[in-house]
Design a protein around this motif. Structure first.
Motif, short mmCIF file in Angstrom:
data_model
loop_
_atom_site.label_atom_id
_atom_site.label_comp_id
_atom_site.label_asym_id
_atom_site.label_seq_id
_atom_site.Cartn_x
_atom_site.Cartn_y
_atom_site.Cartn_z
N VAL A 49 48.33 42.73 42.55
CA VAL A 49 48.21 42.45 40.80
C VAL A 49 47.37 41.35 40.70
O VAL A 49 47.29 40.18 41.22
N VAL A 50 46.43 41.84 39.71
CA VAL A 50 45.52 40.71 39.38
C VAL A 50 46.17 40.19 37.65
O VAL A 50 45.98 41.37 36.91
N VAL A 73 54.46 42.17 46.48
CA VAL A 73 53.06 42.56 46.16
C VAL A 73 52.17 41.18 46.14
O VAL A 73 52.83 40.14 45.18
N PRO A 74 51.01 40.98 46.83
CA PRO A 74 50.39 39.88 46.35
C PRO A 74 49.80 39.67 44.81
O PRO A 74 49.48 40.84 44.24
N ILE A 75 50.11 38.54 44.27
CA ILE A 75 49.81 38.35 43.02
C ILE A 75 48.66 37.31 42.82
O ILE A 75 48.59 35.99 43.33
N ILE A 76 47.35 37.80 42.23
CA ILE A 76 46.54 36.69 42.12
C ILE A 76 46.22 36.35 40.68
O ILE A 76 46.12 37.43 39.62
N VAL A 77 46.61 35.17 40.36
CA VAL A 77 46.63 34.69 38.66
C VAL A 77 44.91 34.49 38.17
O VAL A 77 44.23 33.88 38.93
N LEU A 78 44.63 35.00 37.12
CA LEU A 78 43.45 34.68 36.46
C LEU A 78 43.80 34.09 35.09
O LEU A 78 44.46 34.33 34.37
N SER A 79 43.24 32.72 34.65
CA SER A 79 43.66 32.16 33.57
C SER A 79 42.68 31.10 33.22
O SER A 79 41.94 30.49 34.21
N GLY A 94 55.80 32.32 42.42
CA GLY A 94 55.44 33.48 43.42
C GLY A 94 54.42 33.94 43.32
O GLY A 94 53.94 34.74 44.19
N ALA A 95 53.14 33.29 42.71
CA ALA A 95 51.69 33.73 42.82
C ALA A 95 51.30 33.31 44.06
O ALA A 95 51.64 32.46 44.68
N ASP A 96 50.35 34.26 44.64
CA ASP A 96 49.76 34.04 45.80
C ASP A 96 48.34 33.19 45.91
O ASP A 96 47.97 32.66 46.69
N ASP A 97 47.71 33.16 44.48
CA ASP A 97 46.52 32.50 44.50
C ASP A 97 46.04 32.44 43.03
O ASP A 97 46.83 33.09 42.01
N GLU A 107 33.62 36.00 43.94
CA GLU A 107 34.77 35.25 44.11
C GLU A 107 36.13 35.90 44.03
O GLU A 107 36.94 35.96 44.74
N LEU A 108 36.12 36.57 43.05
CA LEU A 108 37.22 37.77 42.67
C LEU A 108 37.47 38.47 43.91
O LEU A 108 38.49 38.82 44.38
N LEU A 109 36.35 39.13 44.28
CA LEU A 109 36.50 40.23 45.61
C LEU A 109 36.77 39.43 46.77
O LEU A 109 37.49 39.96 47.71
N ALA A 110 36.31 38.04 46.87
CA ALA A 110 36.74 37.44 48.32
C ALA A 110 38.28 37.27 48.01
O ALA A 110 38.93 37.19 48.94
N ARG A 111 38.76 36.62 46.77
CA ARG A 111 40.26 36.45 46.66
C ARG A 111 40.90 37.89 47.03
O ARG A 111 42.13 37.87 47.71
N LEU A 112 40.68 39.03 46.65
CA LEU A 112 41.03 40.22 46.63
C LEU A 112 41.29 40.52 48.23
O LEU A 112 42.13 40.96 48.71
N ARG A 113 40.16 40.16 49.14
CA ARG A 113 40.13 40.69 50.68
C ARG A 113 41.06 39.77 51.22
O ARG A 113 41.68 40.06 52.16
N ALA A 114 41.19 38.24 50.65
CA ALA A 114 42.03 37.64 51.43
C ALA A 114 43.64 37.97 51.20
O ALA A 114 44.37 37.87 51.97
N ALA A 115 43.71 38.42 49.96
CA ALA A 115 45.14 38.88 49.67
C ALA A 115 45.58 40.02 50.20
O ALA A 115 46.58 40.19 50.78
#
Length: 224
Positions: A49-50, A73-79, A94-97, A107-115
């Motif tokens: 989840v982004v 489910v991994p949660i990446i916060v964009l803010s 509970g956010a992961d990033d 950067e977003l793609l790298a964070r998605l790969r890490a998640a």
């Protein structure tokens, strides 16, 4: 192919992320509110989840808490919020990033790969079986002694949340927020009415329920 749920109320940004993620091999869908995010995640499991924190109907942190009630489910916060307290609150919920706007696609793609690397299997079982009935989460149906039970959309939404939390307390606020939205977080009388209806349809003895329990002053629990 990893599936990504994008929760972003800026339509242009959401569409741009969806197109770019598709181009890089992700199956991406978008929603614009916290309520729709919780419903989408409950109806169809996703891998990541982004999430934007600044949503029109509820705070993104409440969305995180809602998801964490039943999913890992991994949660990446964009803010656009850059303050450390905002980051701490989101991560504690509970956010992961946490990625601050503006951000680059790389950067977003790298964070998605890490998640994706950190993720464990978080998909719930498709059915939850109780002694007298079965809740099929994938088909959105309830079968009691071989017969389909007719539930209203609201009754189903409440039962679905409880079934995904089977054996655990679900607070009144969590149920109200996920089913009706943040604006109804204090309307506890709604829950009393609908829980009574569910017990009449599912319990052998609605006055002494075996499965749908009330935790006085706190919330409800579904015990299979």
């Amino acid at each position: 192919m990893n599936s990504v749920l994008i929760v972003e109320d800026e339509a242009g940004l959401a569409r741009a992320m969806q197109i770019n993620l598709h181009a890089h091999g992700y199956q991406a869908t978008t929603v614009g509110t916290g309520t729709d995010a919780l419903k989408a995640a409950a109806s169809r499991p996703v891998d990541i989840v982004v999430l934007d924190l600044g949503l029109p109907d509820m705070d993104g942190v409440d969305v995180i808490r809602g998801l964490r009630g039943w999913s890992s489910v991994p949660i990446i916060v964009l803010s656009a919020r850059h303050g450390s307290q905002d980051k701490v609150e989101a991560l504690d919920a509970g956010a992961d990033d946490y990625v601050t706007k503006p951000f680059g696609l790389d950067e977003l793609l790298a964070r998605l790969r890490a998640a994706s690397r950190r993720a464990v299997s978080h998909h719930e079982p498709p059915t939850v079986a109780a002694a007298g009935f079965t809740v099929d989460l994938a088909a959105k149906r309830v079968v009691r002694r071989g017969t389909d039970v007719r539930l209203t959309p609201t009754e189903w939404s409440i039962l679905e949340v409880l079934a995904r939390h089977a054996g655990r307390l679900v607070t009144q606020q969590q149920l109200l927020t996920q089913v009706w939205g943040q604006a109804y977080a204090k309307e506890t009388q709604y829950l009393r009415v609908y829980m009574a209806q569910l017990r009449r349809k599912l319990e052998d003895d609605p006055s002494s329920p075996r499965h749908l329990h009330t935790e006085a002053g706190m919330g409800y629990r579904f015990d299979p």
